[in-house]
Design an enzyme around this catalytic site. Sequence first.
Site, mmCIF file in Angstrom:
data_model
loop_
_atom_site.group_PDB
_atom_site.id
_atom_site.type_symbol
_atom_site.label_atom_id
_atom_site.label_comp_id
_atom_site.label_asym_id
_atom_site.label_seq_id
_atom_site.Cartn_x
_atom_site.Cartn_y
_atom_site.Cartn_z
ATOM 1 N N CYS A 130 41.783 -8.068 -10.576
ATOM 2 C CA CYS A 130 42.701 -6.910 -10.979
ATOM 3 C C CYS A 130 42.131 -5.569 -10.600
ATOM 4 O O CYS A 130 41.339 -5.038 -11.189
ATOM 5 C CB CYS A 130 43.044 -6.675 -12.497
ATOM 6 S SG CYS A 130 44.046 -5.393 -12.983
ATOM 7 N N CYS A 133 42.686 -2.661 -12.798
ATOM 8 C CA CYS A 133 42.166 -2.414 -13.915
ATOM 9 C C CYS A 133 40.554 -2.094 -13.862
ATOM 10 O O CYS A 133 39.989 -1.496 -14.608
ATOM 11 C CB CYS A 133 42.097 -3.862 -14.668
ATOM 12 S SG CYS A 133 43.654 -4.952 -14.618
ATOM 13 N N ASP A 134 39.905 -2.532 -12.621
ATOM 14 C CA ASP A 134 38.566 -2.619 -12.535
ATOM 15 C C ASP A 134 38.205 -1.685 -11.366
ATOM 16 O O ASP A 134 37.024 -1.312 -11.127
ATOM 17 C CB ASP A 134 37.836 -4.006 -12.356
ATOM 18 C CG ASP A 134 38.427 -4.735 -13.534
ATOM 19 O OD1 ASP A 134 38.168 -4.219 -14.493
ATOM 20 O OD2 ASP A 134 38.291 -6.106 -13.327
#
Length: 301
Positions: A130, A133-134
Amino acid sequence: MFDVIIVGAGPAGMTAAIYARRASKSVLVLEAKSYGGQIINTPDIENYPVEAHISGFDFATKLYEQAKGLGAEFKFEKAVGLRDENGVKTVVTTKNEYEAKTVILATGSENRKLGVEGEDALVGRGISYCATCDGAFFRKKTVAVVGGGNTALEDALYLADLAEKVYLIHRRDTFRGEDATVQKLAARENVEFVYNSTVTALHAEKRLNAIDVTNKDGSVRTIEVKGLFVAVGRIPENQNFASLVELDPAGYAVAGEDCRTKTPGVFVAGDNRTKNVRQLVTAAADGAVAATAAIAAIADF
Ligand code: NAP
């Protein structure tokens, strides 16, 4: 007993909830994780009618608030089974059992893994599925994205704004994803396309520090990267319902554009259905079609 139980709170499931609630049907939406499904990880949606730009998170949140505002009940429990006894459907979750006249399976899909040795151990230590997300963990670092679909292209574009350099590794020499995004990536000086190549080894001490990439011609290149974003497609989440729904060899629930399965009163909507175009707009369309079919089935219950 609910009129409709919807399994999955992604765009298909939440659209179905809106349609069923607007027809005054009682609706329970079951979701294993958080609302939004796959789209919640998309940084910028540019292909949904009316909204020229909207983040996946904002899109999903608006949809959730719309469905909830109309009176759909949400429970965050994983559905693990489905029974049909004389037309009454029972959805089994990890915590409870719920009965309904109709069920819409809008379970979407989960990340496909690369299948390279050491992958699981490095999740959170350099490997991610992701980018939104990261990605921020890799600011000004070198990263690679694997895959050739829209997810990989959009992830690479997102990371190009953060990272020092982005390698986009694809196993063929043409991308599956949209050409418009490929053109945007080609214009970025810090993006390098690595065609005809697959990731064949991961090098790490505590964290990932390099990958081996093997070309179709057999040559192997070691690329130093701090992050590897895997975007090689999705696996439909239908196995728990296979007794009532026919699955194709890839695991997709067999249903036509009417979203009907082999079991009367059980419908399937969104990315876990057999279809040619898996897009946000077609997921929403499935939700409307499945809910309309469910509403008709409730009338005959
Ligand atoms: P996808 O379209 O299925 O693409 C998966 C990619 O990974 C393909 O390029 C495939 O290569 C490659 N691949 C598969 N297994 C691999 C392996 N073991 N090793 C290396 N490469 C591998 O998946 P996706 O990109 O996640 O997209 C899923 C669906 O969501 C698509 O329909 C996509 O259009 C849609 N989507 C839409 C949006 C949007 O509308 N904004 C955003 C994201 C995703 P091949 O090409 O050689 O098969």
